[in-house]
Design an enzyme around this catalytic site. Structure first.
Site, mmCIF file in Angstrom:
data_model
loop_
_atom_site.group_PDB
_atom_site.id
_atom_site.type_symbol
_atom_site.label_atom_id
_atom_site.label_comp_id
_atom_site.label_asym_id
_atom_site.label_seq_id
_atom_site.Cartn_x
_atom_site.Cartn_y
_atom_site.Cartn_z
ATOM 1 C CD GLN A 283 -0.655 35.885 54.382
ATOM 2 O OE1 GLN A 283 -0.323 35.353 53.347
ATOM 3 N NE2 GLN A 283 -0.059 36.939 54.857
ATOM 4 C CG PHE A 284 -2.824 34.107 61.480
ATOM 5 C CD1 PHE A 284 -3.099 35.190 62.307
ATOM 6 C CD2 PHE A 284 -1.515 33.673 61.347
ATOM 7 C CE1 PHE A 284 -2.070 35.828 62.988
ATOM 8 C CE2 PHE A 284 -0.498 34.300 62.030
ATOM 9 C CZ PHE A 284 -0.768 35.389 62.849
ATOM 10 C CB THR A 285 -1.795 38.168 58.605
ATOM 11 O OG1 THR A 285 -1.371 37.730 57.323
ATOM 12 C CG2 THR A 285 -0.802 37.723 59.668
#
Length: 182
Positions: free
Chosen positions: A111-113
């Site tokens: 989850q880069f967010t």
């Protein structure tokens, strides 16, 4: 002058009497490190295009964000923390057991967010997130190390649009940062 290496600088003020009083102020740009949102679940799954690609029963759902400055050492710290995290109830009802001790599983979803920076404007900037090649290597390293320890570990699909379903048990949600900011 820093009062610690990661979160504050000290500004000295002299109100006109006696010694100057230190006043902590947050740094404008705190260090960047691997982040994880860890949820204790009774079940969790991740789907891509309506097909389940990973699922677990009792255990931990880990939303994992890899920063551009992360290394395998950052990942080792994260793995140690999440596998040793005592957030499952013992016989007395106290959070005192780890996922390993309860025979649970881990579902890791990239989850880069988690690096969405909204300090300026309303559209998140993801500049602090690792490039996909680096993030994939560290993500796969984390998953491999968890499996090496004999713990069932399912995953999402890296760089895919995923739907994550879970039943948070408690609810219990914990944040971990490899620079130990929280």
């Amino acid at each position: 002058m820093s009062c610690c290496c990661c979160c504050f600088s000290v500004v000295y003020e002299n109100p006109g009497r006696g010694r100057p009083e230190p006043r902590p102020t947050p740094l404008l740009y705190p260090s960047i490190s691997m982040r994880a949102v860890i949820q204790r679940v009774t079940k969790a799954s991740v789907s891509v295009e309506d097909a389940v690609v990973g699922s677990i029963g009792r255990g931990l759902l880990v939303l994992l964000g890899v920063a551009r400055t992360d290394t395998n050492a950052s990942a080792d710290y994260m793995i140690e923390k999440l596998l040793g995290l005592r957030i499952f109830d013992d016989q007395g009802g106290r959070m005192n057991l780890s996922v390993r001790e309860v025979g649970g599983a881990v579902l890791v979803v990239s989850q880069f967010t988690l690096f969405g920076d909204i300090r300026r404007g309303k559209r998140p900037s993801f500049d602090d997130a690792a490039r996909p090649e680096q993030a994939r290597a560290i993500y796969e390293y984390v998953v491999g190390k968890i499996r090496e320890q004999g713990i069932e570990c399912s995953t999402g699909e890296f760089q895919a649009m995923m739907q994550v379903s879970l039943v948070n048990d408690g609810p219990v949600t914990v944040l971990i940062d490899s620079d130990k900011l929280f």
